[in-house]
Scaffold this active site. Structure first.
Site, PDB file in Angstrom:
ATOM      1  N   GLY A 147      -9.396  -6.527  -4.323  1.00 26.86           N
ATOM      2  CA  GLY A 147     -10.209  -7.230  -3.342  1.00 26.86           C
ATOM      3  C   GLY A 147      -9.351  -8.328  -2.754  1.00 26.86           C
ATOM      4  O   GLY A 147      -8.536  -8.933  -3.466  1.00 26.86           O
ATOM      5  N   ASN A 203      -7.046 -10.522  -5.117  1.00 25.81           N
ATOM      6  CA  ASN A 203      -5.608 -10.228  -5.016  1.00 25.81           C
ATOM      7  C   ASN A 203      -4.807 -11.512  -4.850  1.00 25.81           C
ATOM      8  O   ASN A 203      -3.758 -11.702  -5.470  1.00 25.81           O
ATOM      9  CB  ASN A 203      -5.332  -9.318  -3.813  1.00 25.81           C
ATOM     10  CG  ASN A 203      -5.886  -7.916  -3.974  1.00 25.81           C
ATOM     11  OD1 ASN A 203      -6.270  -7.508  -5.062  1.00 25.81           O
ATOM     12  ND2 ASN A 203      -5.934  -7.181  -2.882  1.00 25.81           N
ATOM     13  N   ARG A 255     -19.141   1.127  -0.190  1.00 25.18           N
ATOM     14  CA  ARG A 255     -19.390  -0.197  -0.769  1.00 25.18           C
ATOM     15  C   ARG A 255     -20.775  -0.760  -0.460  1.00 25.18           C
ATOM     16  O   ARG A 255     -21.074  -1.904  -0.843  1.00 25.18           O
ATOM     17  CB  ARG A 255     -18.313  -1.168  -0.277  1.00 25.18           C
ATOM     18  CG  ARG A 255     -18.380  -1.459   1.205  1.00 25.18           C
ATOM     19  CD  ARG A 255     -17.121  -2.115   1.738  1.00 25.18           C
ATOM     20  NE  ARG A 255     -16.723  -3.336   1.060  1.00 25.18           N
ATOM     21  CZ  ARG A 255     -15.618  -4.011   1.324  1.00 25.18           C
ATOM     22  NH1 ARG A 255     -14.782  -3.573   2.263  1.00 25.18           N
ATOM     23  NH2 ARG A 255     -15.314  -5.116   0.678  1.00 25.18           N
ATOM     24  N   GLY A 308       4.033  -7.392  11.909  1.00 25.84           N
ATOM     25  CA  GLY A 308       4.663  -6.124  11.587  1.00 25.84           C
ATOM     26  C   GLY A 308       6.152  -6.259  11.338  1.00 25.84           C
ATOM     27  O   GLY A 308       6.618  -7.135  10.601  1.00 25.84           O
ATOM     28  N   GLY A 341       8.207  -9.536  11.480  1.00 26.56           N
ATOM     29  CA  GLY A 341       8.169 -10.523  10.417  1.00 26.56           C
ATOM     30  C   GLY A 341       6.954 -11.425  10.486  1.00 26.56           C
ATOM     31  O   GLY A 341       5.877 -11.013  10.915  1.00 26.56           O
ATOM     32  N   GLY A 354      -0.796  -8.080   2.831  1.00 30.58           N
ATOM     33  CA  GLY A 354      -1.271  -9.276   3.528  1.00 30.58           C
ATOM     34  C   GLY A 354      -1.803 -10.328   2.569  1.00 30.58           C
ATOM     35  O   GLY A 354      -1.602 -11.535   2.777  1.00 30.58           O
ATOM     36  N   ASP A 355      -2.470  -9.881   1.505  1.00 33.49           N
ATOM     37  CA  ASP A 355      -2.968 -10.811   0.494  1.00 33.49           C
ATOM     38  C   ASP A 355      -1.808 -11.460  -0.252  1.00 33.49           C
ATOM     39  O   ASP A 355      -1.847 -12.654  -0.570  1.00 33.49           O
ATOM     40  CB  ASP A 355      -3.879 -10.081  -0.495  1.00 33.49           C
ATOM     41  CG  ASP A 355      -5.030  -9.365   0.195  1.00 33.49           C
ATOM     42  OD1 ASP A 355      -5.518  -9.877   1.215  1.00 33.49           O
ATOM     43  OD2 ASP A 355      -5.419  -8.286  -0.285  1.00 33.49           O
ATOM     44  N   ASP A 372      -3.218  -3.061  -5.957  1.00 29.31           N
ATOM     45  CA  ASP A 372      -3.516  -4.161  -5.040  1.00 29.31           C
ATOM     46  C   ASP A 372      -3.014  -5.504  -5.556  1.00 29.31           C
ATOM     47  O   ASP A 372      -2.676  -6.389  -4.773  1.00 29.31           O
ATOM     48  CB  ASP A 372      -5.031  -4.263  -4.831  1.00 29.31           C
ATOM     49  CG  ASP A 372      -5.603  -3.066  -4.100  1.00 29.31           C
ATOM     50  OD1 ASP A 372      -5.162  -1.937  -4.388  1.00 29.31           O
ATOM     51  OD2 ASP A 372      -6.487  -3.255  -3.250  1.00 29.31           O
TER      52      ASP A 372
END
Length: 329
Positions: free
Chosen positions: A42, A46, A115, A239, A242, A268-269, A304
């Site tokens: 999640g 994460n 979900r 992307g 950077g 991303g987390d 994750d």
């Protein structure tokens, strides 16, 4: 509210849903799968799990069902060192799941969510232990939680307001999920939330999709984001270009790290966690360097939740800077 502003219990707290990820590796199809890899994941947990492994006391607020799958999620988050004592245990609701089919071009990665009616989506404002959630240096929230239900939307709005009232730094990651709500719904809800952030995370893709930023390059898009928020720091992933950072008038750019990708989920987390680690321990430029390393680590391992420690991150950072110094000679 019993909170020690001078010495809070946690460095970072967050609230949100953690699901179970069921996936097949590249070359396999969900349609014909005979077995699935299982990982809890999640966005918020994460971030917290990585920060905890980097040495920060972290606390997580969520709701889980009182059965084996709920305990599995709790145990994995605990294993990373995150405090789970404020989790609301529920006889109703369920664990959300999502299915991932990894692929290489010409196929795209396929994600199927299941979900609805999760235990987290049923939480209401009165369920939150606010004294626990706000006993922190940073409250980290994402745009995923308000998309889960009307009650979750109200929880996030209340959390943002209470963070400001209690002078808790607010970190917000837009994290737009088009399978949860429309772009129009997201914009209406998220605009007032990002306005009050102290640290704003937003990918270039989300800035364009949700806030209709139309800059021709990353710097122009970040400048457009500046008009939407009072945040002193903005972090935008772009992307292969950077990561771009804006720190109260100063610009920074961190090139994407070279990495052999084995699992794209959670990068991303990991970026957000690395930046917050740097924010807590040093300056913003160093925070971006940490974020680029932890994002690369996420891409290089399955699951994750990134498994690492501060010694490894610092060592990788030093080796990368040494390599760059040699190139510049």
């Amino acid at each position: 509210m019993n909170r020690n502003k001078n010495n809070p219990r946690f460095d970072v707290t967050s609230l949100g849903e953690t699901m179970l990820r069921l996936s097949v590796p590249e070359g396999k199809r969900l349609q014909t799968a005979s077995q699935l890899d299982l990982y809890p994941g999640g966005a918020e947990s994460n971030v917290l799990s990585l920060l905890s492994r980097l040495g920060h006391p972290c606390g997580w607020v969520s709701s889980l069902p009182t059965h084996a799958l709920g305990w599995l999620v709790r145990d994995e988050i605990r294993k990373a060192g995150v405090c789970t004592e404020a989790v609301l245990w529920s006889a109703e609701g369920r664990i959300g799941t999502y299915y991932v089919e990894f692929a290489q071009p010409p196929r795209q990665i396929r994600v199927i969510y299941d979900r609805a009616e999760s235990a987290m989506s049923r939480m209401i404002t009165e369920d939150i232990d606010w004294s626990y959630l706000l006993d922190t240096r940073i409250l980290h929230l994402t745009g995923i939680t308000p998309a889960l239900s009307d009650s979750c939307r109200q929880i996030v709005k209340t959390a943002v307001r209470q963070a400001k009232e209690n002078r808790v730094a607010l970190s917000f990651d837009v994290n737009y999920r088009q399978k949860l709500w429309s772009r129009a719904e997201a914009e209406v809800c998220l605009r007032p939330l990002v306005e009050t952030a102290d640290i704003l995370f937003c990918s270039m893709r989300d800035a364009q999709a949700v806030f209709r930023c139309d800059g021709q390059n990353a710097e122009e898009v970040v400048r457009e984001l500046q008009q939407l928020t009072s945040a002193k720091q903005i972090v935008m992933s772009a992307g292969s270009s950077g990561v771009w950072g804006w720190d109260d008038g100063h610009w920074y750019q961190q090139a994407a790290r070279s990495v052999e990708i084995v699992d794209r989920v959670g990068a991303g987390d990991a970026l957000a966690a690395g930046v917050l680690h740097g924010w807590l321990t040093g300056g913003f430029e160093q925070a971006l360097r940490f974020g680029s390393i932890t994002a690369a680590l996420a891409l290089s391992q399955y699951g994750d939740m990134v498994v690492t420690d501060e010694e490894e991150v610092i060592d990788l950072l030093a080796k990368n800077e040494q390599k760059n110094a040699i190139k510049d000679k």
